[in-house]
Design a protein around this motif. Structure first.
Motif, PDB file in Angstrom:
ATOM      1  N   LEU A   1       0.845  -1.207   0.000  1.00 13.66           N
ATOM      2  CA  LEU A   1       0.000   0.000   0.000  1.00 13.66           C
ATOM      3  C   LEU A   1       0.877   1.253   0.000  1.00 13.66           C
ATOM      4  O   LEU A   1       0.606   2.223  -0.710  1.00 13.66           O
ATOM      5  CB  LEU A   1      -0.927   0.011   1.216  1.00 13.66           C
ATOM      6  N   ALA A   2       1.941   1.203   0.793  1.00 14.58           N
ATOM      7  CA  ALA A   2       2.825   2.375   0.915  1.00 14.58           C
ATOM      8  C   ALA A   2       3.406   2.743  -0.440  1.00 14.58           C
ATOM      9  O   ALA A   2       3.533   3.924  -0.781  1.00 14.58           O
ATOM     10  CB  ALA A   2       3.939   2.088   1.916  1.00 14.58           C
ATOM     11  N   LYS A   3       3.734   1.732  -1.234  1.00 14.28           N
ATOM     12  CA  LYS A   3       4.294   2.017  -2.551  1.00 14.28           C
ATOM     13  C   LYS A   3       3.198   2.464  -3.529  1.00 14.28           C
ATOM     14  O   LYS A   3       3.330   3.457  -4.231  1.00 14.28           O
ATOM     15  CB  LYS A   3       5.008   0.774  -3.085  1.00 14.28           C
ATOM     16  N   ARG A   4       2.104   1.700  -3.523  1.00 12.06           N
ATOM     17  CA  ARG A   4       1.013   1.950  -4.466  1.00 12.06           C
ATOM     18  C   ARG A   4       0.444   3.356  -4.325  1.00 12.06           C
ATOM     19  O   ARG A   4       0.125   4.005  -5.298  1.00 12.06           O
ATOM     20  CB  ARG A   4      -0.070   0.903  -4.181  1.00 12.06           C
ATOM     21  N   ARG A   5       0.352   3.850  -3.096  1.00 15.81           N
ATOM     22  CA  ARG A   5      -0.286   5.140  -2.873  1.00 15.81           C
ATOM     23  C   ARG A   5       0.684   6.270  -2.536  1.00 15.81           C
ATOM     24  O   ARG A   5       0.286   7.333  -2.091  1.00 15.81           O
ATOM     25  CB  ARG A   5      -1.374   5.029  -1.804  1.00 15.81           C
ATOM     26  N   GLY A   6       1.978   6.008  -2.753  1.00 14.51           N
ATOM     27  CA  GLY A   6       2.941   7.108  -2.635  1.00 14.51           C
ATOM     28  C   GLY A   6       3.290   7.514  -1.221  1.00 14.51           C
ATOM     29  O   GLY A   6       3.537   8.685  -0.945  1.00 14.51           O
ATOM     30  N   PHE A   7       3.331   6.545  -0.294  1.00 17.41           N
ATOM     31  CA  PHE A   7       3.808   6.856   1.057  1.00 17.41           C
ATOM     32  C   PHE A   7       5.325   6.658   1.139  1.00 17.41           C
ATOM     33  O   PHE A   7       6.048   7.578   1.486  1.00 17.41           O
ATOM     34  CB  PHE A   7       3.104   5.971   2.104  1.00 17.41           C
ATOM     35  N   VAL A   8       5.763   5.439   0.823  1.00 18.69           N
ATOM     36  CA  VAL A   8       7.196   5.134   0.969  1.00 18.69           C
ATOM     37  C   VAL A   8       7.672   4.303  -0.222  1.00 18.69           C
ATOM     38  O   VAL A   8       7.043   3.317  -0.603  1.00 18.69           O
ATOM     39  CB  VAL A   8       7.456   4.331   2.275  1.00 18.69           C
ATOM     40  N   PHE A   9       8.801   4.734  -0.794  1.00 18.11           N
ATOM     41  CA  PHE A   9       9.439   3.994  -1.891  1.00 18.11           C
ATOM     42  C   PHE A   9      10.814   3.516  -1.432  1.00 18.11           C
ATOM     43  O   PHE A   9      11.456   4.155  -0.583  1.00 18.11           O
ATOM     44  CB  PHE A   9       9.646   4.892  -3.111  1.00 18.11           C
ATOM     45  N   GLN A  10      11.264   2.441  -2.081  1.00 17.62           N
ATOM     46  CA  GLN A  10      12.613   1.967  -1.810  1.00 17.62           C
ATOM     47  C   GLN A  10      13.598   3.010  -2.324  1.00 17.62           C
ATOM     48  O   GLN A  10      13.395   3.565  -3.411  1.00 17.62           O
ATOM     49  CB  GLN A  10      12.784   0.668  -2.595  1.00 17.62           C
ATOM     50  N   SER A  11      14.660   3.275  -1.572  1.00 15.01           N
ATOM     51  CA  SER A  11      15.649   4.249  -2.045  1.00 15.01           C
ATOM     52  C   SER A  11      16.375   3.699  -3.269  1.00 15.01           C
ATOM     53  O   SER A  11      16.722   2.521  -3.309  1.00 15.01           O
ATOM     54  CB  SER A  11      16.659   4.521  -0.928  1.00 15.01           C
ATOM     55  N   SER A  12      16.602   4.533  -4.261  1.00 16.86           N
ATOM     56  CA  SER A  12      17.355   4.171  -5.474  1.00 16.86           C
ATOM     57  C   SER A  12      16.800   2.907  -6.132  1.00 16.86           C
ATOM     58  O   SER A  12      17.560   2.048  -6.575  1.00 16.86           O
ATOM     59  CB  SER A  12      18.839   3.939  -5.162  1.00 16.86           C
ATOM     60  N   GLU A  13      15.487   2.813  -6.162  1.00 17.72           N
ATOM     61  CA  GLU A  13      14.841   1.576  -6.623  1.00 17.72           C
ATOM     62  C   GLU A  13      15.294   1.149  -8.014  1.00 17.72           C
ATOM     63  O   GLU A  13      15.501  -0.038  -8.262  1.00 17.72           O
ATOM     64  CB  GLU A  13      13.323   1.780  -6.596  1.00 17.72           C
ATOM     65  N   ILE A  14      15.504   2.102  -8.912  1.00 14.93           N
ATOM     66  CA  ILE A  14      15.855   1.711 -10.290  1.00 14.93           C
ATOM     67  C   ILE A  14      17.239   1.076 -10.369  1.00 14.93           C
ATOM     68  O   ILE A  14      17.592   0.457 -11.360  1.00 14.93           O
ATOM     69  CB  ILE A  14      15.747   2.896 -11.297  1.00 14.93           C
ATOM     70  N   TYR A  15      18.033   1.212  -9.297  1.00 13.54           N
ATOM     71  CA  TYR A  15      19.338   0.538  -9.252  1.00 13.54           C
ATOM     72  C   TYR A  15      19.306  -0.707  -8.374  1.00 13.54           C
ATOM     73  O   TYR A  15      20.337  -1.181  -7.922  1.00 13.54           O
ATOM     74  CB  TYR A  15      20.420   1.503  -8.760  1.00 13.54           C
ATOM     75  N   GLY A  16      18.108  -1.155  -8.077  1.00 11.99           N
ATOM     76  CA  GLY A  16      17.987  -2.366  -7.264  1.00 11.99           C
ATOM     77  C   GLY A  16      17.798  -2.068  -5.795  1.00 11.99           C
ATOM     78  O   GLY A  16      17.746  -2.973  -4.975  1.00 11.99           O
ATOM     79  N   GLY A  17      17.739  -0.781  -5.441  1.00 10.39           N
ATOM     80  CA  GLY A  17      17.454  -0.406  -4.051  1.00 10.39           C
ATOM     81  C   GLY A  17      18.715  -0.253  -3.213  1.00 10.39           C
ATOM     82  O   GLY A  17      19.749  -0.856  -3.509  1.00 10.39           O
ATOM     83  N   GLN A  18      18.627   0.578  -2.195  1.00  6.07           N
ATOM     84  CA  GLN A  18      19.720   0.755  -1.237  1.00  6.07           C
ATOM     85  C   GLN A  18      19.226   0.274   0.130  1.00  6.07           C
ATOM     86  O   GLN A  18      18.278   0.851   0.668  1.00  6.07           O
ATOM     87  CB  GLN A  18      20.139   2.232  -1.189  1.00  6.07           C
ATOM     88  N   ALA A  19      19.883  -0.763   0.642  1.00 11.26           N
ATOM     89  CA  ALA A  19      19.439  -1.321   1.933  1.00 11.26           C
ATOM     90  C   ALA A  19      19.489  -0.260   3.020  1.00 11.26           C
ATOM     91  O   ALA A  19      20.403   0.562   3.062  1.00 11.26           O
ATOM     92  CB  ALA A  19      20.338  -2.499   2.315  1.00 11.26           C
ATOM     93  N   GLY A  20      18.499  -0.282   3.877  1.00  6.74           N
ATOM     94  CA  GLY A  20      18.505   0.606   5.050  1.00  6.74           C
ATOM     95  C   GLY A  20      18.102   2.037   4.763  1.00  6.74           C
ATOM     96  O   GLY A  20      18.202   2.889   5.637  1.00  6.74           O
ATOM     97  N   ALA A  21      17.652   2.311   3.531  1.00  9.84           N
ATOM     98  CA  ALA A  21      17.245   3.687   3.195  1.00  9.84           C
ATOM     99  C   ALA A  21      15.935   3.655   2.424  1.00  9.84           C
ATOM    100  O   ALA A  21      15.717   2.769   1.583  1.00  9.84           O
ATOM    101  CB  ALA A  21      18.336   4.369   2.379  1.00  9.84           C
TER     102      ALA A  21
END
Ligand code: ATP
Length: 456
Positions: free
Chosen positions: A20-40
């Motif tokens: 839900l957080a992703k779908r509705r714009g609450f929280v996204f994974q950091s640097s998602e297009i690069y596979g994400g940054q752990a812990g951010a």
């Protein structure tokens, strides 16, 4: 239909919250297009609104409603000696073990202690290394050369910024003990295990208040702040049966702490720390006096200029962790019809109206016949005082569902009757009941609803 009669799906998984957080714009994974940054993690349009509102709610509670607390915004970068004085260079460590076979890294205090004693990996059964200490502070370099002389840390807590400014604040603002200093800001920790979404991250925000008291009065104020912090969550609209106290046992207590309690929240993965209330004694200021050579004593002018190092009662909450608690707490999958299809269910976030990213959505029943113009006009009137949304596309039921998913407490609908008699309907998110309200008294109606809001 009254909300309490509605069927609700009890089990809440972290996956549902993340999705839900992703779908509705609450929280996204950091640097998602690069596979994400752990812990951010990144806070989207709804997330940043929610985070700001929680911070504002806390700020108001701590400063505006407590005459003896003032605010501070200290720098993230501090003199490296601060972290020697605070004990972080020496003691801010986690015990670590690695599996020699699958290479997974664990916090030794968080795995099965029998397996740890046998040096057996809890994941693959392989052999574990010896336990070693790992410092959680991020180091970086300041200045033009990178030869170690410019070593600087990203602060692992906001509290030290308050301690080193305590004298400045006493002098500049003529504060008299007892008094407090509140701060909201980023903190950084090189956490080893960062699962559970935004619960434990390497970059996060804290909301801390340090309360300076006369030695001997610390127990009294410790009890006072425990009560205050418990009452805060009630005001925030959190389900109180999901909160509990955890008192630190002798083995858990930090070496400088006289007493410490955590407020724990029941997250989908179980009860976990949300906030700590600590009696830190005079440890911090004594250490800063020792390391800086500056006198950290308070001069009690009302009592014959008696001098002493104040004791400190700390209330330390994670802002981003509180956001996760608020999200989990608000989330509900609710059965609202019985037609045998997906539409029978709605996902709704029961945020307190003061926390909801959008307070009022304005929805014209139809785009045509002047309803859209009227709706835009009403939105323009409301937006000075409320955060608003406007949506004219799709069936009205679907539009309500979209607002429910982001937790909008009130939807104002403009229909044909609005054109005739100047009334609008206001739909309540939780009960889904609608009231017809004259446009002229809409603001007053909303103010009343927000002020008297109680979670059902
Ligand atoms: P833990 O023992 O779980 O690592 P802690 O007891 O060291 O945490 P404190 O230093 O007391 O935590 O931090 C105060 C508050 O800051 C915590 O109650 C929590 O809400 C928040 N917090 C601490 N570490 C993190 C983190 N890595 N990510 C998000 N919030 C955090």
């Amino acid at each position: 239909m009254a909300a309490q009669n509605l069927e609700t799906q009890e089990s809440l998984s972290m996956e549902k919250i993340v999705s839900l957080a992703k779908r509705r714009g609450f929280v996204f994974q950091s640097s998602e297009i690069y596979g994400g940054q752990a812990g951010a993690w990144d806070y989207g349009p709804m997330g940043v609104e929610l985070k700001n509102r929680i911070a504002r709610f806390w700020w108001k509670e701590m400063t505006q409603l407590h005459d003896d607390i003032v605010g501070l915004d200290a720098a993230i970068l501090m003199h490296p000696r601060v972290w020697e004085a605070s004990g972080h260079v020496e003691n801010f460590t986690d015990p670590l073990v690695d599996c020699k076979k699958c290479k997974t890294r664990f916090r030794a205090d968080q795995i099965d202690q029998d397996k740890l004693a046998r040096k057996e990996c809890p994941d693959c059964g392989g052999e574990l290394t010896d336990t070693r200490k790992f410092n959680l502070m991020f180091k970086t370099n300041i200045g033009p050369v990178d030869d170690g002389t410019g070593l600087i840390y990203l602060r692992p807590e906001t509290a030290q910024g308050i301690y080193v400014n305590y004298k400045n604040i006493v002098q500049s603002n003529r504060m008299k003990i007892p008094f407090g200093i509140a701060q909201v800001g980023k903190a950084f920790r090189n956490e080893i295990v960062t699962k559970n979404f935004i619960f434990r991250t390497c970059e996060f925000e804290q909301m801390e208040m340090q309360y300076f008291v006369k030695p001997g009065e610390d127990d009294k104020f410790f009890d006072y702040w425990r009560e205050q912090r418990w009452a805060y969550y009630e005001k925030l609209g959190v389900r109180m049966d999901r909160l509990r106290w955890h008192r630190h046992g002798k083995d858990e207590l930090a070496h400088y702490a006289k007493d410490a309690y955590d407020i724990e929240y029941e997250f989908p993965m179980g009860f976990k720390e949300l906030e700590g209330v600590h009696n830190r004694t005079d440890y911090d200021l004594t250490r800063h006096q020792e390391f800086s050579g500056k006198d950290m004593q308070y001069i009690d002018q009302d009592n014959g200029n008696a001098r002493y190092i104040p004791y400190i009662i700390e209330t330390s909450a994670g802002l981003t962790r509180q956001l996760l608690a608020v999200l989990c707490d608000a989330y509900e999958d609710q059965k609202v019809a019985d037609k045998g299809n997906d539409d029978d269910w709605r996902t709704v976030l029961h945020f307190h109206p003061l926390l909801a990213p959008v307070t009022v959505a304005v929805l014209p029943l139809m785009k045509k016949d002047g309803l859209a113009e009227l709706a835009r006009d009403i939105r323009a009137e409301l937006k000075e005082d409320y955060s608003t949304d406007y949506d004219q596309s799709g069936a009205i039921g679907r539009r309500y569902r979209r607002q429910d998913e982001i937790g909008t407490p009130y939807c104002v609908t403009i229909d044909y009757q609005s054109k005739e008699d100047g009334t609008v309907t206001v739909r309540d998110r939780d009960s889904m009941l609608q009231d017809r309200v004259p446009r002229a008294s809409l603001q007053e109606y909303l103010r009343g609803k927000i002020k008297s809001y109680k979670r059902v």
